[in-house]
Design a protein around this motif. Structure first.
Motif, PDB file in Angstrom:
ATOM      1  N   VAL A  22       0.870  -1.172   0.000  1.00 30.86           N
ATOM      2  CA  VAL A  22       0.000   0.000   0.000  1.00 30.86           C
ATOM      3  C   VAL A  22       0.908   1.223   0.000  1.00 30.86           C
ATOM      4  O   VAL A  22       1.652   1.440   0.950  1.00 30.86           O
ATOM      5  N   PRO A  23       0.886   2.023  -1.092  1.00 30.12           N
ATOM      6  CA  PRO A  23       1.795   3.170  -1.164  1.00 30.12           C
ATOM      7  C   PRO A  23       1.409   4.258  -0.166  1.00 30.12           C
ATOM      8  O   PRO A  23       0.241   4.497   0.097  1.00 30.12           O
ATOM      9  N   LEU A  24       2.428   4.893   0.393  1.00 26.36           N
ATOM     10  CA  LEU A  24       2.237   5.947   1.386  1.00 26.36           C
ATOM     11  C   LEU A  24       3.259   7.037   1.131  1.00 26.36           C
ATOM     12  O   LEU A  24       4.411   6.737   0.798  1.00 26.36           O
ATOM     13  N   GLU A  25       2.863   8.293   1.257  1.00 26.20           N
ATOM     14  CA  GLU A  25       3.787   9.404   1.071  1.00 26.20           C
ATOM     15  C   GLU A  25       4.997   9.218   1.977  1.00 26.20           C
ATOM     16  O   GLU A  25       4.876   8.799   3.130  1.00 26.20           O
ATOM     17  N   ALA A  26       6.195   9.532   1.456  1.00 26.72           N
ATOM     18  CA  ALA A  26       7.447   9.219   2.153  1.00 26.72           C
ATOM     19  C   ALA A  26       7.539   9.875   3.528  1.00 26.72           C
ATOM     20  O   ALA A  26       7.999   9.261   4.488  1.00 26.72           O
ATOM     21  N   GLY A  27       7.104  11.129   3.655  1.00 34.30           N
ATOM     22  CA  GLY A  27       7.171  11.811   4.950  1.00 34.30           C
ATOM     23  C   GLY A  27       6.289  11.156   5.993  1.00 34.30           C
ATOM     24  O   GLY A  27       6.684  10.977   7.145  1.00 34.30           O
ATOM     25  N   LEU A  28       5.075  10.783   5.599  1.00 34.55           N
ATOM     26  CA  LEU A  28       4.164  10.115   6.518  1.00 34.55           C
ATOM     27  C   LEU A  28       4.690   8.736   6.884  1.00 34.55           C
ATOM     28  O   LEU A  28       4.632   8.315   8.032  1.00 34.55           O
ATOM     29  N   TRP A  29       5.222   8.022   5.899  1.00 32.58           N
ATOM     30  CA  TRP A  29       5.787   6.703   6.163  1.00 32.58           C
ATOM     31  C   TRP A  29       6.940   6.810   7.163  1.00 32.58           C
ATOM     32  O   TRP A  29       7.031   6.010   8.100  1.00 32.58           O
ATOM     33  N   ALA A  30       7.813   7.807   6.995  1.00 33.40           N
ATOM     34  CA  ALA A  30       8.944   7.989   7.912  1.00 33.40           C
ATOM     35  C   ALA A  30       8.458   8.304   9.324  1.00 33.40           C
ATOM     36  O   ALA A  30       9.029   7.833  10.307  1.00 33.40           O
ATOM     37  N   GLU A  31       7.384   9.100   9.436  1.00 34.25           N
ATOM     38  CA  GLU A  31       6.828   9.424  10.753  1.00 34.25           C
ATOM     39  C   GLU A  31       6.308   8.169  11.446  1.00 34.25           C
ATOM     40  O   GLU A  31       6.460   8.001  12.655  1.00 34.25           O
ATOM     41  N   LEU A  32       5.664   7.285  10.675  1.00 32.49           N
ATOM     42  CA  LEU A  32       5.147   6.035  11.259  1.00 32.49           C
ATOM     43  C   LEU A  32       6.266   5.046  11.564  1.00 32.49           C
ATOM     44  O   LEU A  32       6.243   4.362  12.581  1.00 32.49           O
ATOM     45  N   ALA A  33       7.254   4.962  10.665  1.00 28.82           N
ATOM     46  CA  ALA A  33       8.336   3.986  10.844  1.00 28.82           C
ATOM     47  C   ALA A  33       9.333   4.416  11.922  1.00 28.82           C
ATOM     48  O   ALA A  33       9.853   3.576  12.657  1.00 28.82           O
ATOM     49  N   PHE A  34       9.596   5.710  12.005  1.00 28.56           N
ATOM     50  CA  PHE A  34      10.574   6.227  12.965  1.00 28.56           C
ATOM     51  C   PHE A  34       9.962   7.399  13.720  1.00 28.56           C
ATOM     52  O   PHE A  34      10.256   8.562  13.426  1.00 28.56           O
ATOM     53  N   PRO A  35       9.095   7.121  14.698  1.00 31.97           N
ATOM     54  CA  PRO A  35       8.423   8.218  15.409  1.00 31.97           C
ATOM     55  C   PRO A  35       9.421   9.067  16.179  1.00 31.97           C
ATOM     56  O   PRO A  35      10.449   8.576  16.630  1.00 31.97           O
ATOM     57  N   PRO A  36       9.121  10.355  16.317  1.00 30.36           N
ATOM     58  CA  PRO A  36      10.010  11.223  17.098  1.00 30.36           C
ATOM     59  C   PRO A  36      10.021  10.786  18.560  1.00 30.36           C
ATOM     60  O   PRO A  36       9.085  10.161  19.042  1.00 30.36           O
ATOM     61  N   HIS A  37      11.094  11.116  19.225  1.00 31.84           N
ATOM     62  CA  HIS A  37      11.247  10.710  20.623  1.00 31.84           C
ATOM     63  C   HIS A  37      10.486  11.670  21.533  1.00 31.84           C
ATOM     64  O   HIS A  37      11.039  12.623  22.055  1.00 31.84           O
ATOM     65  N   ARG A  38       9.203  11.429  21.662  1.00 30.65           N
ATOM     66  CA  ARG A  38       8.408  12.220  22.601  1.00 30.65           C
ATOM     67  C   ARG A  38       7.526  11.255  23.375  1.00 30.65           C
ATOM     68  O   ARG A  38       7.034  10.273  22.833  1.00 30.65           O
ATOM     69  N   THR A  39       7.360  11.545  24.604  1.00 28.16           N
ATOM     70  CA  THR A  39       6.587  10.653  25.449  1.00 28.16           C
ATOM     71  C   THR A  39       5.106  10.996  25.354  1.00 28.16           C
ATOM     72  O   THR A  39       4.735  12.148  25.198  1.00 28.16           O
TER      73      THR A  39
END
Length: 95
Positions: A22-39
């Motif tokens: 399922v194709p996903l925009e690269a920025g959104l995919w990166a956000e899901l694959a590597f979430p920012p370090h926030r609690t």
């Protein structure tokens, strides 16, 4: 499988093994694959000195919670389980 689409070429990454992609925009995919370090846990303790809340506290109810007697009577009456002796006894006592 969610796969990124290349931002410049638009080419979709092809997974090996024949998995459905399922194709996903690269920025959104990166956000899901590597979430920012926030609690996502609430902070413990109070606010620092001099910092005021900008949202009001939630209002407290004027009285303590009391379930609806009418709902309590009518809910078991609509179920087949009310024919069970123990539940029928409770139902008749409440009426």
């Amino acid at each position: 499988m969610l796969v990124p689409v290349h931002p410049q070429t638009g080419a979709m990454w092809r997974p090996s093994g024949g998995a459905m992609a399922v194709p996903l925009e690269a920025g959104l995919w990166a956000e899901l694959a590597f979430p920012p370090h926030r609690t996502r846990l609430p902070a413990v303790g109070g606010l620092p000195t001099g910092v005021e809340r900008d949202d009001p506290l939630s209002p407290h109810p004027p009285t303590r919670f009391r379930p609806s007697g009418e709902a309590f009577r009518h809910t078991p009456a609509r179920t087949p389980a009310v024919r069970e002796p123990w539940l029928r006894k409770i139902h008749d006592l409440v009426r």
